[in-house]
Design a protein around this motif. Structure first.
Motif, PDB file in Angstrom:
ATOM      1  N   ASP A  66       0.820  -1.211   0.000  1.00 14.38           N
ATOM      2  CA  ASP A  66       0.000   0.000   0.000  1.00 14.38           C
ATOM      3  C   ASP A  66       0.855   1.262   0.000  1.00 14.38           C
ATOM      4  OD1 ASP A  66       0.992  -0.440   2.492  1.00 14.38           O
ATOM      5  OD2 ASP A  66      -0.902  -0.209   3.559  1.00 14.38           O
ATOM      6  N   ASP A  67       2.091   1.175   0.501  1.00 11.38           N
ATOM      7  CA  ASP A  67       2.986   2.336   0.432  1.00 11.38           C
ATOM      8  C   ASP A  67       3.319   2.705  -1.001  1.00 11.38           C
ATOM      9  OD1 ASP A  67       3.043   2.366   3.207  1.00 11.38           O
ATOM     10  OD2 ASP A  67       4.797   1.055   3.306  1.00 11.38           O
ATOM     11  N   TYR A  68       3.362   1.709  -1.866  1.00  8.82           N
ATOM     12  CA  TYR A  68       3.641   1.975  -3.281  1.00  8.82           C
ATOM     13  C   TYR A  68       2.381   2.412  -4.028  1.00  8.82           C
ATOM     14  CZ  TYR A  68       8.196  -0.259  -2.665  1.00  8.82           C
ATOM     15  OH  TYR A  68       9.468  -0.560  -2.260  1.00  8.82           O
ATOM     16  N   LEU A  69       1.250   1.767  -3.748  1.00  8.33           N
ATOM     17  CA  LEU A  69       0.017   2.095  -4.471  1.00  8.33           C
ATOM     18  C   LEU A  69      -0.516   3.476  -4.119  1.00  8.33           C
ATOM     19  CD1 LEU A  69      -2.018  -1.249  -4.505  1.00  8.33           C
ATOM     20  CD2 LEU A  69      -0.672  -0.216  -6.334  1.00  8.33           C
ATOM     21  N   PHE A  70      -0.217   3.948  -2.899  1.00  3.87           N
ATOM     22  CA  PHE A  70      -0.715   5.254  -2.473  1.00  3.87           C
ATOM     23  C   PHE A  70       0.437   6.231  -2.240  1.00  3.87           C
ATOM     24  CE2 PHE A  70      -3.885   2.133  -1.098  1.00  3.87           C
ATOM     25  CZ  PHE A  70      -5.031   2.659  -1.676  1.00  3.87           C
ATOM     26  N   ASP A  72       3.123   9.386  -3.464  1.00  2.00           N
ATOM     27  CA  ASP A  72       2.831  10.750  -3.922  1.00  2.00           C
ATOM     28  C   ASP A  72       2.510  10.798  -5.406  1.00  2.00           C
ATOM     29  OD1 ASP A  72       3.104  11.902  -1.442  1.00  2.00           O
ATOM     30  OD2 ASP A  72       5.256  12.269  -1.657  1.00  2.00           O
ATOM     31  N   ARG A  73       3.228  10.032  -6.213  1.00  3.67           N
ATOM     32  CA  ARG A  73       3.005  10.098  -7.658  1.00  3.67           C
ATOM     33  C   ARG A  73       1.607   9.613  -8.033  1.00  3.67           C
ATOM     34  NH1 ARG A  73       7.737   7.258  -7.574  1.00  3.67           N
ATOM     35  NH2 ARG A  73       6.654   5.496  -8.523  1.00  3.67           N
ATOM     36  N   VAL A  74       1.181   8.503  -7.425  1.00  2.68           N
ATOM     37  CA  VAL A  74      -0.142   7.964  -7.745  1.00  2.68           C
ATOM     38  C   VAL A  74      -1.236   8.903  -7.253  1.00  2.68           C
ATOM     39  CG1 VAL A  74      -1.717   6.034  -7.360  1.00  2.68           C
ATOM     40  CG2 VAL A  74       0.711   5.597  -7.710  1.00  2.68           C
ATOM     41  N   MET A  75      -1.069   9.436  -6.048  1.00  4.26           N
ATOM     42  CA  MET A  75      -2.081  10.324  -5.488  1.00  4.26           C
ATOM     43  C   MET A  75      -2.165  11.632  -6.274  1.00  4.26           C
ATOM     44  SD  MET A  75      -3.364   8.557  -3.024  1.00  4.26           S
ATOM     45  CE  MET A  75      -4.226   9.668  -1.932  1.00  4.26           C
ATOM     46  N   LYS A  76      -1.033  12.158  -6.698  1.00  4.59           N
ATOM     47  CA  LYS A  76      -1.065  13.377  -7.514  1.00  4.59           C
ATOM     48  C   LYS A  76      -1.726  13.123  -8.863  1.00  4.59           C
ATOM     49  CE  LYS A  76       3.012  15.584  -5.470  1.00  4.59           C
ATOM     50  NZ  LYS A  76       4.421  16.020  -5.694  1.00  4.59           N
ATOM     51  N   ALA A  77      -1.433  11.964  -9.446  1.00  4.57           N
ATOM     52  CA  ALA A  77      -2.064  11.634 -10.720  1.00  4.57           C
ATOM     53  C   ALA A  77      -3.571  11.485 -10.570  1.00  4.57           C
ATOM     54  CB  ALA A  77      -1.458  10.345 -11.280  1.00  4.57           C
ATOM     55  N   PHE A 120      -2.619   8.645 -14.828  1.00  4.68           N
ATOM     56  CA  PHE A 120      -2.883   7.890 -13.606  1.00  4.68           C
ATOM     57  C   PHE A 120      -2.607   6.406 -13.796  1.00  4.68           C
ATOM     58  CE2 PHE A 120      -6.015   5.318 -11.237  1.00  4.68           C
ATOM     59  CZ  PHE A 120      -5.530   5.525  -9.956  1.00  4.68           C
ATOM     60  N   ILE A 121      -3.046   5.852 -14.933  1.00  5.40           N
ATOM     61  CA  ILE A 121      -2.791   4.430 -15.214  1.00  5.40           C
ATOM     62  C   ILE A 121      -1.295   4.165 -15.313  1.00  5.40           C
ATOM     63  CG2 ILE A 121      -3.087   2.627 -16.956  1.00  5.40           C
ATOM     64  CD1 ILE A 121      -5.832   3.829 -17.568  1.00  5.40           C
ATOM     65  N   SER A 122      -0.560   5.085 -15.944  1.00  7.34           N
ATOM     66  CA  SER A 122       0.893   4.921 -16.068  1.00  7.34           C
ATOM     67  C   SER A 122       1.566   4.894 -14.699  1.00  7.34           C
ATOM     68  CB  SER A 122       1.469   6.048 -16.919  1.00  7.34           C
ATOM     69  OG  SER A 122       2.876   5.952 -17.004  1.00  7.34           O
ATOM     70  N   GLU A 123       1.186   5.815 -13.816  1.00  4.31           N
ATOM     71  CA  GLU A 123       1.771   5.829 -12.479  1.00  4.31           C
ATOM     72  C   GLU A 123       1.351   4.610 -11.669  1.00  4.31           C
ATOM     73  OE1 GLU A 123       4.010   7.703 -11.434  1.00  4.31           O
ATOM     74  OE2 GLU A 123       4.039   9.224 -12.998  1.00  4.31           O
ATOM     75  N   SER A 127       3.864   1.786 -10.127  1.00  2.00           N
ATOM     76  CA  SER A 127       3.861   1.348  -8.720  1.00  2.00           C
ATOM     77  C   SER A 127       3.756  -0.164  -8.620  1.00  2.00           C
ATOM     78  CB  SER A 127       2.701   2.014  -7.978  1.00  2.00           C
ATOM     79  OG  SER A 127       2.843   3.416  -7.961  1.00  2.00           O
ATOM     80  N   LEU A 128       2.951  -0.777  -9.497  1.00  2.00           N
ATOM     81  CA  LEU A 128       2.876  -2.243  -9.510  1.00  2.00           C
ATOM     82  C   LEU A 128       4.229  -2.850  -9.862  1.00  2.00           C
ATOM     83  CD1 LEU A 128      -0.553  -2.989 -11.232  1.00  2.00           C
ATOM     84  CD2 LEU A 128       0.008  -3.108  -8.805  1.00  2.00           C
ATOM     85  N   TYR A 129       4.944  -2.218 -10.795  1.00  2.00           N
ATOM     86  CA  TYR A 129       6.275  -2.707 -11.156  1.00  2.00           C
ATOM     87  C   TYR A 129       7.238  -2.597  -9.973  1.00  2.00           C
ATOM     88  CZ  TYR A 129      10.860  -2.880 -13.376  1.00  2.00           C
ATOM     89  OH  TYR A 129      12.151  -3.187 -13.685  1.00  2.00           O
ATOM     90  N   GLU A 130       7.148  -1.518  -9.208  1.00  2.00           N
ATOM     91  CA  GLU A 130       8.004  -1.371  -8.030  1.00  2.00           C
ATOM     92  C   GLU A 130       7.669  -2.432  -6.980  1.00  2.00           C
ATOM     93  OE1 GLU A 130       7.397   2.640  -6.792  1.00  2.00           O
ATOM     94  OE2 GLU A 130       9.023   3.421  -8.058  1.00  2.00           O
TER      95      GLU A 130
END
Length: 399
Positions: A66-70, A72-77, A120-123, A127-130
């Motif tokens: 959840d740290d990756y899915l939420f 800053d980049r995902v939330m900003k997108a 948003f989908i790209s970010e 995150s899934l890749y990370e």
């Protein structure tokens, strides 16, 4: 919505005393300002209230995904999606239903919504890749190309949606129109399509992972795989140069993957020592006794032999025993010393074993140690290493 518009206009006409000429431009501008203010406040609320609350909640959980899915980049997108959604909902309040400006603005909102959704989908995929890169079982898989494939599919769908919005046609109609030019599209994106298919094959068959040492002499690749993407495989050679190979070449051509050597826990040593055939002879009892006294063979090891024992046999068994007792030899893998077919350069004795070192430098030190020992100890058994004569080996003629 129409009733609300009528109520506001009636209030401005009769209660506030605003004339029709003023209402024709003041009301839309005021409504647009109000819409902009509402979208700004909602975006600020999400940025300063929702985002910190979600991030604090994810910090308290034991899970790391959840740290990756939420982040800053995902939330900003995701925050960028809020304004076009509010504009699309609120713009009909600012313009009459028969206004010529409203359809244009709604189309612009839809296009903007598609674009920010793609970001948003790209970010989200990044995150899934990370997350997969940190996972113990998935981090060695070439998944970057898979995520790039999904990202490319999202871009294609977004492009079709944007075109359908602009031409005011359904997405199916636009897709059917693009199907007529499929040959041109396939020609343009040939490498991408081939890389997509090859990436699926490499992943499904577990043929390649980041960090694998591969050798592909045809394309000058001999080193570690650093990145496997949709269109390229980057290999860092041992001279620190980078070789890029299209993924489909790894499927259509052959390459050597040294991962099995690392997983087996040893690197193979295979070298030959050429013995001068003129020095091969049967060992006398005194020679065998001398070998026993020096500890080269066990006491009485050849007493039960029903035929004469050659010094090459004793030397071969001695090297076999040396490799079997060596601390840097993997005892679980094959250990062998054998004679090969004689050649004009002598009688080859091949030493075959696996070291416990998969890395290059310690393996070379180990290999050099075994080779030095084999050359030096050959003379102890009356054997001479064969080499072609040099100029210094030929004496000057007698006058």
């Amino acid at each position: 919505m129409d009733r609300l518009d009528d109520y506001i206009l009636s209030f401005l006409r009769h209660t506030a005393g605003v004339s029709e000429s003023v209402l024709s431009w003041v009301y839309p501008l005021t409504a647009l300002f109000a819409i902009g203010l509402v979208s700004y406040l909602c975006t600020a609320l999400f940025r300063y209230v929702v985002m910190p609350a979600v991030q604090k909640l994810t910090e308290r959980t034991k899970a790391t995904w959840d740290d990756y899915l939420f982040n800053d980049r995902v939330m900003k997108a995701f925050r960028r999606i809020i304004p076009p959604v509010l504009w699309y909902v609120l713009l009909p309040f600012a313009f009459a239903a028969d206004s010529s400006v409203l359809p244009v603005l709604l189309k612009a909102c839809n296009i903007y919504l598609v674009v920010v959704s793609l970001f948003f989908i790209s970010e989200f995929l990044h995150s899934l890749y990370e997350i997969s890169s940190e996972h113990q079982k998935l981090r060695n898989r070439p998944l970057k190309g898979i995520y790039q494939m999904f990202n490319l599919m999202a871009v294609v769908v977004g492009f079709i949606l944007v075109v359908s919005i602009i031409v005011n046609k359904s997405a199916g109609t636009v897709l059917a129109g693009l199907g007529a030019s499929a040959a041109i599209i396939m020609l343009i994106f040939k490498d991408t399509i081939l890389g997509l298919v090859a990436g699926v094959q490499l992943t499904a068959n577990d043929m390649l992972r980041p960090g694998d040492w591969i050798t592909m002499n045809k394309y000058g690749a001999n080193g570690y795989v650093r990145e496997v993407s949709l269109t390229t495989v980057k290999v860092q050679n041992f001279d620190k140069t980078i070789t890029t190979i299209p993924p489909y070449l790894l499927v259509s051509d052959s390459f050597q993957n040294w991962r099995g050597m690392r997983e087996a826990g040893g690197r193979r040593l295979k070298l030959s020592v050429n013995i001068d055939a003129n020095t091969v002879h049967f060992c006398s009892p005194d020679e065998l006794r001398s070998y026993e006294e020096k500890g080269y063979i066990a006491k009485g090891q050849y007493d039960s032999a029903d035929r004469p024992v050659a010094n090459t046999q004793v030397y071969r068994n001695f090297m076999m025993d040396f490799m079997s007792r060596h601390p840097n030899v993997n005892k679980d893998l094959m250990i062998m010393a054998r004679m090969l077919q004689p050649t004009p350069e002598g009688l080859p004795l091949e030493l075959y074993c696996f070291s416990v070192f998969p890395d290059w430098k310690p393996f070379e030190l180990f290999q050099g140690e075994v080779l030095d020992y084999a050359i030096v100890m050959a003379s102890e058994f009356g054997l001479r290493i064969f080499q072609r004569p040099a100029g210094s080996d030929i004496g000057s003629p007698v006058a």
